[in-house]
Design a protein around this motif. Structure first.
Motif, PDB file in Angstrom:
ATOM      1  N   UNK A 199      12.079  86.737  61.730  1.00  0.00           N
ATOM      2  CA  UNK A 199      10.753  86.715  62.337  1.00  0.00           C
ATOM      3  C   UNK A 199       9.853  87.740  61.646  1.00  0.00           C
ATOM      4  N   UNK A 200      10.421  88.876  61.282  1.00  0.00           N
ATOM      5  CA  UNK A 200       9.666  89.875  60.509  1.00  0.00           C
ATOM      6  C   UNK A 200       9.259  89.307  59.157  1.00  0.00           C
ATOM      7  N   UNK A 201      10.201  88.662  58.476  1.00  0.00           N
ATOM      8  CA  UNK A 201       9.897  88.097  57.159  1.00  0.00           C
ATOM      9  C   UNK A 201       8.827  87.002  57.264  1.00  0.00           C
ATOM     10  N   UNK A 202       8.909  86.184  58.282  1.00  0.00           N
ATOM     11  CA  UNK A 202       7.909  85.126  58.482  1.00  0.00           C
ATOM     12  C   UNK A 202       6.538  85.737  58.772  1.00  0.00           C
ATOM     13  N   UNK A 203       6.531  86.876  59.448  1.00  0.00           N
ATOM     14  CA  UNK A 203       5.272  87.536  59.790  1.00  0.00           C
ATOM     15  C   UNK A 203       4.521  88.017  58.558  1.00  0.00           C
ATOM     16  N   UNK A 204       5.213  88.294  57.470  1.00  0.00           N
ATOM     17  CA  UNK A 204       4.549  88.686  56.228  1.00  0.00           C
ATOM     18  C   UNK A 204       3.603  87.575  55.796  1.00  0.00           C
TER      19      UNK A 204
ATOM     20  N   UNK B 226      21.296  95.415  59.828  1.00  0.00           N
ATOM     21  CA  UNK B 226      21.962  95.587  61.128  1.00  0.00           C
ATOM     22  C   UNK B 226      22.696  94.317  61.546  1.00  0.00           C
ATOM     23  N   UNK B 227      22.082  93.159  61.312  1.00  0.00           N
ATOM     24  CA  UNK B 227      22.729  91.885  61.662  1.00  0.00           C
ATOM     25  C   UNK B 227      24.013  91.684  60.855  1.00  0.00           C
ATOM     26  N   UNK B 228      23.976  92.065  59.587  1.00  0.00           N
ATOM     27  CA  UNK B 228      25.151  91.893  58.732  1.00  0.00           C
ATOM     28  C   UNK B 228      26.281  92.853  59.096  1.00  0.00           C
ATOM     29  N   UNK B 229      25.939  93.994  59.662  1.00  0.00           N
ATOM     30  CA  UNK B 229      26.950  95.009  59.979  1.00  0.00           C
ATOM     31  C   UNK B 229      27.426  94.971  61.426  1.00  0.00           C
TER      32      UNK B 229
ATOM     33  N   UNK C  65      23.303  87.623  65.919  1.00  0.00           N
ATOM     34  CA  UNK C  65      22.358  86.499  65.894  1.00  0.00           C
ATOM     35  C   UNK C  65      20.958  86.949  66.286  1.00  0.00           C
ATOM     36  N   UNK C  66      20.860  87.750  67.326  1.00  0.00           N
ATOM     37  CA  UNK C  66      19.560  88.229  67.772  1.00  0.00           C
ATOM     38  C   UNK C  66      18.907  89.138  66.731  1.00  0.00           C
ATOM     39  N   UNK C  67      19.702  89.964  66.090  1.00  0.00           N
ATOM     40  CA  UNK C  67      19.173  90.814  65.018  1.00  0.00           C
ATOM     41  C   UNK C  67      18.717  89.967  63.831  1.00  0.00           C
TER      42      UNK C  67
ATOM     43  N   UNK D 280       9.824  96.034  55.742  1.00  0.00           N
ATOM     44  CA  UNK D 280      10.794  97.112  55.983  1.00  0.00           C
ATOM     45  C   UNK D 280      11.605  96.835  57.249  1.00  0.00           C
ATOM     46  N   UNK D 281      10.913  96.451  58.316  1.00  0.00           N
ATOM     47  CA  UNK D 281      11.609  96.142  59.570  1.00  0.00           C
ATOM     48  C   UNK D 281      12.566  94.967  59.378  1.00  0.00           C
ATOM     49  N   UNK D 282      12.129  93.954  58.619  1.00  0.00           N
ATOM     50  CA  UNK D 282      12.993  92.806  58.361  1.00  0.00           C
ATOM     51  C   UNK D 282      14.268  93.191  57.645  1.00  0.00           C
ATOM     52  N   UNK D 283      14.158  94.044  56.645  1.00  0.00           N
ATOM     53  CA  UNK D 283      15.351  94.494  55.909  1.00  0.00           C
ATOM     54  C   UNK D 283      16.274  95.290  56.831  1.00  0.00           C
ATOM     55  N   UNK D 284      15.690  96.173  57.644  1.00  0.00           N
ATOM     56  CA  UNK D 284      16.509  96.969  58.572  1.00  0.00           C
ATOM     57  C   UNK D 284      17.240  96.067  59.561  1.00  0.00           C
ATOM     58  N   UNK D 285      16.525  95.121  60.156  1.00  0.00           N
ATOM     59  CA  UNK D 285      17.174  94.205  61.110  1.00  0.00           C
ATOM     60  C   UNK D 285      18.217  93.326  60.426  1.00  0.00           C
TER      61      UNK D 285
END
Length: 98
Positions: free
Chosen positions: A69-74, A50-53, A61-63, A42-47
């Motif tokens: 990093x969230x997706x990798x954490x899964x 946000x990065x795309x917008x 880039x940071x977003x 969920x956090x990965x999708x939100x970030x």
């Protein structure tokens, strides 16, 4: 000669973000088990949204780094479960097995 700090800033922030996610994975698995993967997703999708917008390239880039990093954490949560099984990390005795 102009000096541009954006690349160094993104590099340093990427280093810190990845460093932050290591203990987040460990603590997430310890307290919540594999269930914490949904929160990383969920956090990965939100970030990512946000990065795309975000119009600012550095912030975007940071977003994006945070999102992936969230997706990798899964994946890392599953590997942390295996590390706990091998005895490399402590198992939470208070958490019920699911």
């Amino acid at each position: 000669m102009d000096i541009h700090f954006q690349g160094a800033l993104v590099g340093l922030a990427t280093f810190l973000i990845i460093g932050l996610f290591h203990p987040l994975v460990i603590k997430g698995e310890y307290y919540f088990g594999r269930k914490c993967r949904i929160w990383f997703a969920v956090a990965g999708v939100i970030f990512l949204v946000a990065a795309l917008l975000t119009p600012d390239t550095t912030l975007s880039s940071l977003l994006g780094v945070t999102a992936f990093s969230c997706f990798w954490s899964i994946k890392e949560v599953d590997e942390q479960v295996e590390r706990v099984r091998k005895g490399w990390f402590p198992e939470n005795p208070k958490r019920k097995k699911s």
